[in-house]
Write an enzyme that holds these catalytic residues in place. Structure first.
Site, short mmCIF file in Angstrom:
data_model
loop_
_atom_site.label_atom_id
_atom_site.label_comp_id
_atom_site.label_asym_id
_atom_site.label_seq_id
_atom_site.Cartn_x
_atom_site.Cartn_y
_atom_site.Cartn_z
N HIS A 1 -8.37 4.31 -6.13
CA HIS A 1 -7.92 5.64 -5.74
C HIS A 1 -7.21 5.47 -4.40
O HIS A 1 -7.79 4.96 -3.44
CB HIS A 1 -9.10 6.59 -5.61
N ASP A 2 -5.95 5.88 -4.32
CA ASP A 2 -5.17 5.61 -3.11
C ASP A 2 -5.81 6.21 -1.87
O ASP A 2 -5.71 5.64 -0.77
CB ASP A 2 -3.71 6.06 -3.26
N GLY B 1 1.75 9.09 5.14
CA GLY B 1 3.11 9.47 5.52
C GLY B 1 3.19 10.51 6.61
O GLY B 1 4.11 10.50 7.44
#
Length: 484
Positions: A236-237, A402
Site C-alpha cells: 500500500h503506497d 507530492g
C-alpha cells in the site's frame, strides 16, 4: 559502484501516473532517481470506469528496462482495487476503478447483515464506499466473480505477472475491510457473515518477504540478466510513505499528500472505539505490524481536477496568485464524498460555498485558495482528533509525498495545526519501498535506522506555525455549522 551500495527498483503506482524509481542505498547513502514515468489513464467503458492495467504493466516493463541492473524489485500502489483470475491464472477483464459508481447503495445492504459498529469493531476500517468489501458485495452477481478462482490486489497482480508467484501483501490487505488489525490475519467472522469467500485470496505475506524471481520471459523483455528477486514491500503506497517519514521519535503526526491526504498517527495497536468509528478514522496496518491510524481526506485531487478543468494552467503561477487571496474567505469539507467523482470540480466547489452561505470563488486563484485553506483545515481537524482518540500527543507534523513541494499548503497546515511542519521527502512512497528492500537484504536496520538515514540524506523544509489560531477556530466552527 562500491560493494557496500546496492541498487533497488521501486515500482510506485499512483492514481494518475506510475513510475519506476532506482534507489542506491549504503550506510550513509540514499539516492533516488527516476528511470521511467508513465501515465495512468483510467478508461470509461459502457459498463463503467476501469483501470488500464495492461498499459500499467507495459510501463513497468519499460521502466525496468530503463533501470538496468538491480539487486531487487518492489511494487507499491493504491489500495482496495483488484484483478480477478480464472483457474488458469488469466485476468478476467480490466479491474474496476474505485471511483466507479457500482458501490452506490451497497453500504445499506451490508449494514442490514452486519451493523456498522460491529463491522468497525471487527476490522477497524473506515466506512468508505470504495472498500474492497463493498466492491465484492457489488460484484456478487457478476459473471467475472462467479468464474474467478483468485483475487489479487493490484500491486500483487503486477508482482504475479513478473514472477508467476501469487500472494496477498498484508498492509494492502488490511484496507479490504476483511482483516482483523489485532491478529494481523483475516477476519473470518466478517467474511462468513457477509458471504465473502476468503479462498479467493492468495496467502498473506509481509513486507520484506520474498515474492519470487523474474520469469524468463520478463528477463528477455527487460534485458535484465541472472536471478532478479522481487521483494514484497509495504505494497500500500501509504504504508510505504509512512515508513519513510523522517521522524526522530514517536510523538509525530503524518500527512501523506497526493491525490489523497492521509492524515494520522503511527500506533502499536488499533483504536476500535465507537468514538473512533464516528470520527471515521481507519486502522490500516503498516510496517512491522504497526497501525496507520488515519483519516482519508480528499487531498490534492480537488486541485488536480480543477487544474484539468481550467486547461492545465501553470501551477506555480496559480499558487503564487492564490497566496495573495485573503485567507479563509471560503472553506469546504475536504472529506465530503460529493467531491469523490471526477468532473466539474470548480462548479462543485462553488456550489458548496454557495449552499453554505459563503462567498463563491470567482477566479482560479480564489478557488485554489479555497481548496488549500480547506485542506489545511481538514488537516487541523484530523491531527487534533487523532491525538484525542488515540490519547497520543504530538509535537510535529510531517508532510510527505507530492504535497511536500507545495509550500503554501505546508505553511497553511503549520498555521492551522499550531505545530511545526517538516516537509519531505516528496518521493516518500518510493523511498519507503526501497528501504524495505534494503532492510530485507540486511543493508539497513529497524524503522528507527531507516528514518535516521532518511533524515541524514533527504532535503527537508521546516515551517513554524504563525498567524492567528482564532481565525482557524472560527473557520472550523463555520464549517461545522453547515456539515451534517
Amino acid at each position: 559502484m562500491s560493494p557496500d551500495v546496492r541498487v533497488y527498483a521501486a515500482v510506485d503506482l499512483g492514481a494518475s501516473s506510475g513510475r519506476v524509481m532506482v534507489g542506491r542505498v549504503g550506510r550513509d547513502r540514499l539516492e533516488l532517481t527516476e528511470a521511467h514515468r508513465f501515465p495512468n489513464r483510467p478508461v470509461r467503458l459502457p459498463e463503467g470506469l476501469r483501470w488500464d492495467v495492461l498499459a500499467l504493466y507495459a510501463g513497468v516493463l519499460e521502466g525496468l528496462r530503463a533501470a538496468g541492473r538491480v539487486d531487487s524489485i518492489g511494487i507499491d500502489g493504491w489500495a482496495v482495487d483488484y484483478g480477478l483470475l480464472d483457474a488458469d491464472g488469466a485476468l478476467l477483464g480490466n479491474p474496476v476503478h474505485y471511483r466507479d459508481a457500482r458501490t452506490e447503495g451497497v453500504a445499506q445492504k451490508i449494514r442490514a447483515t452486519m451493523p456498522a459498529a460491529e463491522l468497525y469493531a471487527a476490522t477497524g476500517i473506515q466506512d468508505a464506499p470504495f472498500n474492497t468489501l463493498y466492491q465484492l458485495t457489488a460484484a456478487r452477481s457478476s459473471p467475472q466473480l462467479a468464474t474467478a478462482r483468485r483475487l489479487l490486489l493490484l500491486p500483487d497482480l503486477l508482482t504475479y505477472w513478473l514472477t508467476g508467484e501469487q500472494g496477498t501483501e498484508l498492509t494492502n490487505a488490511s484496507t479490504t475491510q476483511l482483516v482483523d488489525p489485532r491478529t494481523h490475519d483475516w477476519s473470518y467472522e466478517v467474511a462468513a457473515r457477509l458471504g465473502i469467500d476468503l479462498d479467493l485470496f492468495a496467502p498473506l505475506r509481509r513486507p520484506g518477504d520474498p515474492a519470487g524471481v523474474l520469469r524468463p520471459e520478463v528477463l528477455r523483455e527487460t534485458g535484465l540478466r541472472g536471478t532478479v528477486p522481487v521483494t514484497a514491500v509495504a505494497s500500500h503506497d501509504t504504508a510505504s510513505a509512512v515508513a519513510a517519514v523522517p521522524a526522530g521519535g514517536e510523538r509525530f503526526a503524518y500527512i501523506c499528500t497526493g491525490t489523497w491526504s492521509l492524515t494520522g498517527l503511527e500506533l502499536d495497536a488499533p483504536v476500535l472505539t465507537e468514538d473512533s468509528r464516528a470520527a471515521n478514522f481507519t486502522n490500516e496496518l503498516g510496517l512491522d505490524d504497526t497501525v496507520r491510524y488515519l483519516r482519508n481526506i480528499m487531498g490534492l485531487w480537488l486541485l488536480q481536477e480543477c487544474v484539468r478543468a481550467w486547461g492545465d494552467p501553470d501551477l506555480g503561477e496559480l499558487l503564487r496568485e492564490a497566496a495573495e487571496v485573503p485567507a479563509l474567505r471560503s472553506v469546504v469539507d475536504a472529506g465530503d464524498a460529493a467531491f469523490l467523482a471526477p468532473g466539474r470540480m470548480p462548479e462543485r466547489i462553488a456550489a458548496a460555498c454557495r449552499a453554505s452561505g459563503q462567498p463563491v470563488p470567482g477566479s482560479p486563484a480564489e478557488t485554489t485558495r479555497c481548496i488549500l485553506d480547506s485542506l489545511a483545515l481538514a488537516h487541523r481537524r484530523a491531527v487534533a482528533e487523532a491525538q484525542r482518540l488515540a490519547d497520543r500527543p504530538v509535537d510535529v507534523v510531517h508532510i510527505v509525498g507530492g504535497g511536500a513541494r507545495n509550500a503554501l499548503l505546508c505553511r497553511l497546515t503549520a498555521d492551522a495545526c499550531g505545530l511545526p511542519v517538516v516537509a519531505g521527502p516528496a518521493e516518500a512512497a518510493a523511498l519507503g519501498n526501497v528501504l524495505v528492500q534494503a532492510r530485507a537484504h540486511g543493508l539497513v536496520g529497524d524503522r528507527a535506522d531507516m528514518r535516521a538515514l532518511l533524515a541524514r540524506t533527504q532535503p527537508l523544509v521546516r515551517y513554524e506555525p504563525g498567524g492567528e489560531g482564532a481565525a482557524w477556530r472560527a473557520a472550523e466552527a463555520r464549517l461545522a455549522a453547515v456539515t451534517p
